[in-house]
Design an enzyme around this catalytic site. Structure first.
Site, PDB file in Angstrom:
ATOM      1  N   ARG A  41     -61.659 -11.058  -1.375  1.00 18.91           N
ATOM      2  CA  ARG A  41     -61.236  -9.670  -1.563  1.00 18.91           C
ATOM      3  C   ARG A  41     -61.768  -8.740  -0.468  1.00 18.91           C
ATOM      4  O   ARG A  41     -62.069  -7.581  -0.738  1.00 18.91           O
ATOM      5  CB  ARG A  41     -61.673  -9.141  -2.948  1.00 18.91           C
ATOM      6  CG  ARG A  41     -61.075  -9.893  -4.124  1.00 18.91           C
ATOM      7  CD  ARG A  41     -59.583  -9.635  -4.195  1.00 18.91           C
ATOM      8  NE  ARG A  41     -58.989 -10.249  -5.375  1.00 18.91           N
ATOM      9  CZ  ARG A  41     -58.838  -9.620  -6.547  1.00 18.91           C
ATOM     10  NH1 ARG A  41     -59.183  -8.368  -6.683  1.00 18.91           N
ATOM     11  NH2 ARG A  41     -58.295 -10.247  -7.553  1.00 18.91           N
ATOM     12  N   ARG A  45     -59.577  -2.464  -2.046  1.00 17.44           N
ATOM     13  CA  ARG A  45     -59.943  -1.087  -2.393  1.00 17.44           C
ATOM     14  C   ARG A  45     -61.272  -0.593  -1.844  1.00 17.44           C
ATOM     15  O   ARG A  45     -61.520   0.602  -1.860  1.00 17.44           O
ATOM     16  CB  ARG A  45     -59.892  -0.909  -3.915  1.00 17.44           C
ATOM     17  CG  ARG A  45     -58.463  -0.778  -4.415  1.00 17.44           C
ATOM     18  CD  ARG A  45     -58.401  -0.807  -5.918  1.00 17.44           C
ATOM     19  NE  ARG A  45     -58.739  -2.139  -6.405  1.00 17.44           N
ATOM     20  CZ  ARG A  45     -58.731  -2.506  -7.674  1.00 17.44           C
ATOM     21  NH1 ARG A  45     -58.428  -1.626  -8.606  1.00 17.44           N
ATOM     22  NH2 ARG A  45     -59.014  -3.733  -8.026  1.00 17.44           N
ATOM     23  N   ASP A  90     -51.383 -12.083  -3.606  1.00 18.64           N
ATOM     24  CA  ASP A  90     -52.037 -12.242  -4.907  1.00 18.64           C
ATOM     25  C   ASP A  90     -51.637 -13.594  -5.473  1.00 18.64           C
ATOM     26  O   ASP A  90     -50.583 -14.135  -5.105  1.00 18.64           O
ATOM     27  CB  ASP A  90     -51.628 -11.125  -5.872  1.00 18.64           C
ATOM     28  CG  ASP A  90     -52.525 -11.125  -7.105  1.00 18.64           C
ATOM     29  OD1 ASP A  90     -53.621 -10.545  -7.037  1.00 18.64           O
ATOM     30  OD2 ASP A  90     -52.151 -11.741  -8.118  1.00 18.64           O
ATOM     31  N   TYR A 165     -52.834 -16.839 -17.063  1.00 17.69           N
ATOM     32  CA  TYR A 165     -52.042 -15.602 -17.024  1.00 17.69           C
ATOM     33  C   TYR A 165     -50.687 -15.783 -17.701  1.00 17.69           C
ATOM     34  O   TYR A 165     -50.211 -14.923 -18.440  1.00 17.69           O
ATOM     35  CB  TYR A 165     -51.852 -15.108 -15.584  1.00 17.69           C
ATOM     36  CG  TYR A 165     -53.099 -14.461 -15.029  1.00 17.69           C
ATOM     37  CD1 TYR A 165     -53.537 -13.233 -15.517  1.00 17.69           C
ATOM     38  CD2 TYR A 165     -53.851 -15.066 -14.039  1.00 17.69           C
ATOM     39  CE1 TYR A 165     -54.700 -12.637 -15.031  1.00 17.69           C
ATOM     40  CE2 TYR A 165     -55.009 -14.480 -13.544  1.00 17.69           C
ATOM     41  CZ  TYR A 165     -55.426 -13.267 -14.044  1.00 17.69           C
ATOM     42  OH  TYR A 165     -56.568 -12.691 -13.567  1.00 17.69           O
TER      43      TYR A 165
HETATM   44  C1  LIG Z   1     -57.750 -13.781 -10.547  1.00 17.21           C
HETATM   45  C2  LIG Z   1     -57.061 -13.359  -9.274  1.00 17.21           C
HETATM   46  C3  LIG Z   1     -56.025 -12.393  -9.162  1.00 17.21           C
HETATM   47  N1  LIG Z   1     -55.711 -12.300  -7.836  1.00 17.21           N
HETATM   48  C4  LIG Z   1     -56.489 -13.136  -7.093  1.00 17.21           C
HETATM   49  C5  LIG Z   1     -57.332 -13.833  -7.987  1.00 17.21           C
HETATM   50  C6  LIG Z   1     -58.293 -14.906  -7.581  1.00 17.21           C
HETATM   51  C7  LIG Z   1     -59.498 -14.307  -6.954  1.00 17.21           C
HETATM   52  C8  LIG Z   1     -60.502 -13.733  -7.919  1.00 17.21           C
HETATM   53  O1  LIG Z   1     -60.990 -14.480  -8.755  1.00 17.21           O
HETATM   54  O2  LIG Z   1     -60.804 -12.548  -7.774  1.00 17.21           O
HETATM   55  C9  LIG Z   1     -56.447 -13.409  -5.644  1.00 17.21           C
HETATM   56  C10 LIG Z   1     -56.311 -12.276  -4.717  1.00 17.21           C
HETATM   57  N2  LIG Z   1     -55.800 -11.015  -4.957  1.00 17.21           N
HETATM   58  C11 LIG Z   1     -55.813 -10.308  -3.808  1.00 17.21           C
HETATM   59  C12 LIG Z   1     -56.302 -11.114  -2.766  1.00 17.21           C
HETATM   60  C13 LIG Z   1     -56.300 -10.616  -1.327  1.00 17.21           C
HETATM   61  C14 LIG Z   1     -56.969 -11.282  -0.291  1.00 17.21           C
HETATM   62  C15 LIG Z   1     -58.453 -10.962  -0.198  1.00 17.21           C
HETATM   63  O3  LIG Z   1     -59.279 -11.675  -0.805  1.00 17.21           O
HETATM   64  O4  LIG Z   1     -58.817 -10.053   0.589  1.00 17.21           O
HETATM   65  C16 LIG Z   1     -56.633 -12.340  -3.330  1.00 17.21           C
HETATM   66  C17 LIG Z   1     -57.235 -13.572  -2.670  1.00 17.21           C
HETATM   67  C18 LIG Z   1     -55.350  -8.934  -3.634  1.00 17.21           C
HETATM   68  C19 LIG Z   1     -55.354  -8.031  -4.811  1.00 17.21           C
HETATM   69  N3  LIG Z   1     -54.965  -8.306  -6.100  1.00 17.21           N
HETATM   70  C20 LIG Z   1     -55.063  -7.190  -6.872  1.00 17.21           C
HETATM   71  C21 LIG Z   1     -55.518  -6.130  -6.045  1.00 17.21           C
HETATM   72  C22 LIG Z   1     -55.750  -4.724  -6.506  1.00 17.21           C
HETATM   73  C23 LIG Z   1     -54.435  -4.014  -6.602  1.00 17.21           C
HETATM   74  C24 LIG Z   1     -54.441  -2.649  -5.974  1.00 17.21           C
HETATM   75  O5  LIG Z   1     -55.156  -2.407  -4.970  1.00 17.21           O
HETATM   76  O6  LIG Z   1     -53.640  -1.835  -6.462  1.00 17.21           O
HETATM   77  C25 LIG Z   1     -55.685  -6.645  -4.753  1.00 17.21           C
HETATM   78  C26 LIG Z   1     -56.098  -5.924  -3.514  1.00 17.21           C
HETATM   79  C27 LIG Z   1     -54.698  -7.101  -8.288  1.00 17.21           C
HETATM   80  C28 LIG Z   1     -55.257  -8.159  -9.147  1.00 17.21           C
HETATM   81  N4  LIG Z   1     -54.801  -9.455  -9.166  1.00 17.21           N
HETATM   82  C29 LIG Z   1     -55.570 -10.179 -10.060  1.00 17.21           C
HETATM   83  C30 LIG Z   1     -56.547  -9.323 -10.614  1.00 17.21           C
HETATM   84  C31 LIG Z   1     -57.569  -9.720 -11.639  1.00 17.21           C
HETATM   85  C32 LIG Z   1     -56.351  -8.040 -10.028  1.00 17.21           C
HETATM   86  C33 LIG Z   1     -57.180  -6.791 -10.215  1.00 17.21           C
HETATM   87  C34 LIG Z   1     -56.540  -5.759 -11.061  1.00 17.21           C
HETATM   88  C35 LIG Z   1     -57.193  -4.399 -10.879  1.00 17.21           C
HETATM   89  O7  LIG Z   1     -58.388  -4.291 -11.192  1.00 17.21           O
HETATM   90  O8  LIG Z   1     -56.507  -3.500 -10.402  1.00 17.21           O
HETATM   91  C36 LIG Z   1     -55.381 -11.638 -10.268  1.00 17.21           C
END
Ligand SMILES: Cc1c2[nH]c(c1CCC(=O)O)Cc1[nH]c(c(CCC(=O)O)c1C)Cc1[nH]c(c(CCC(=O)O)c1C)Cc1[nH]c(c(C)c1CCC(=O)O)C2
Length: 358
Positions: A41, A45, A90, A165
């Site tokens: 990540r 943000r 994602d 999911y």
């Molecule tokens: C479980 C999982 C998800 N997504 C992902 C996982 C596995 C990694 C982990 O265990 O954290 C993988 C993921 N998601 C994202 C990345 C980007 C690459 C990186 O690591 O920089 C990666 C590798 C972007 C994202 N994926 C997400 C965001 C946030 C969305 C936003 O900025 O509006 C980003 C940058 C959304 C997301 N997607 C998911 C979640 C739990 C969330 C957070 C929701 C929230 O709190 O808003 C599912």
């Protein structure tokens, strides 16, 4: 990694340019000039420049715009000088691409309109073709041209975490519907995980063929399982994914959270590098994973909220535990927390590089 895969062969230009990077050498357990660093990540943000370019654009839509994906993926490389980029996307993107009705709700996570709990539901999950994700191929082409010698990591969600999911319909603390299916209808469960392994393998292949130099399988929620259940009901599907991409010879990283009791089995599943969260010190993790694997991790992401001195002390502890490893990729034990001070991340990269320079 296949033994005969050298820097030439079937590789793209980017894969050749990055072959001798510290990150890929550490993954291959070769000597490195310094311990490589990247952060799960790292794009997101915590970065004001990310918030700026994402303004008004929903998460899933941003994943389908190659210029935006390229810009967001490059942001943490420019700012922090990390040793690898991770493709901005994602884990639910390939599911969306095959027509699953889902969205990513800010502050919540992926939400699935019609959860998958029956044979008829499973039949809706079709195979993924490269055409379904042509924007990924396009974005990786643009990205790798910009990245030069900095490797690009592709990724996908592992079958269990994706299944959670899909079956729960959204994020879950206890995974009760998922486990109900796993225990109550083992054949349907096995078929679901097998289908997800096919989709995940196809998605990783697209990324590697487009130029990714390594791939990471995120099994974020697998720590919810006991080892016997993991071995019986999940490991075959994850192993199938690792097998499907083995012939490319790019390092395969396997990451999960709360996996202290599963590390040995995660190693057995077939990855080249095992990601470790902050709960198990890396020397102990190496004993559990067994020989022949590099390790990735494992600073607690919450440590970055403490003083500069405390961050350095905790980082020294990670580096000391990793000192005897053959291959170590420095990372956090899970993703960067959204309110992390980005300067603390930049300082951390520099600190690890300086402390480990050889
Ligand atoms: C479980 C999982 C998800 N997504 C992902 C996982 C596995 C990694 C982990 O265990 O954290 C993988 C993921 N998601 C994202 C990345 C980007 C690459 C990186 O690591 O920089 C990666 C590798 C972007 C994202 N994926 C997400 C965001 C946030 C969305 C936003 O900025 O509006 C980003 C940058 C959304 C997301 N997607 C998911 C979640 C739990 C969330 C957070 C929701 C929230 O709190 O808003 C599912």
């Amino acid at each position: 990694m296949s033994a005969n895969h050298g820097p030439e062969g079937q590789q793209t230009k980017h894969q050749q340019q990055t072959y001798d990077s510290a990150f890929l050498k550490a993954c291959r357990r070769e000597p490195v000039p310094h311990t490589p660093v990247w952060f799960m990540r790292q794009a997101g943000r915590s970065l004001p420049e990310y918030l700026k370019v994402r303004e008004g654009i929903p998460m899933l839509e941003s994943c389908m715009r190659p210029e935006l994906v390229t810009e967001i993926t490059l942001q943490p490389v420019r700012r922090h000088k990390v040793d690898a980029a991770i493709y901005f996307s994602d884990i639910v993107v390939p599911l969306k691409a095959i027509g699953v009705d889902l969205d990513i709700k800010p502050g919540v996570g992926p939400v699935v309109a019609e959860p998958i709990r029956t044979r008829a539901d499973l039949d809706r999950l079709r195979d993924l073709t490269p055409e379904d994700v042509s924007y990924v191929t396009e974005a990786i082409g643009m990205l790798t041209a910009e990245l030069g010698a900095t490797p690009l990591i592709g990724f996908a969600g592992a079958p269990f975490t994706l299944a959670s999911y899909l079956v729960e319909g959204g994020p879950s603390r206890n995974h009760e519907h998922t486990k109900a299916l796993m225990y109550g209808d083992p054949q349907l469960w096995a078929d679901l995980l097998d289908r997800l392994a096919e989709i995940t393998s196809a998605f990783l292949k697209v990324q590697i063929e487009a130029g990714a130099s390594a791939v990471q399988l995120f099994d974020s929620w697998v720590g919810a399982l006991a080892p016997a259940d993991y071995r019986r009901s999940v490991m075959p599907a994850s192993a199938k994914v690792f097998d499907a991409v083995a012939h490319y010879g790019v390092p395969r990283i396997h990451f999960g959270v709360g996996t202290g009791e599963l590390l040995g089995l995660m190693g057995e599943a077939g990855a080249d590098v095992v990601g470790v969260d902050w709960r198990v010190p890396l020397d102990e993790a190496a004993r559990r994973v067994g020989p022949g694997k590099a390790l990735q991790g494992n600073l607690d992401p919450a440590v970055l909220f403490s003083s500069r001195e405390a961050v350095e002390t905790k980082t020294d502890e990670v580096l000391a535990a990793a000192a005897g490893l053959e291959g170590h990729v420095f990372n956090l034990g899970h993703g960067v927390l959204p309110t992390t001070d980005p300067d603390a991340l930049t300082r951390l990269v520099d600190y690890v590089h300086t402390r480990t320079a050889r």
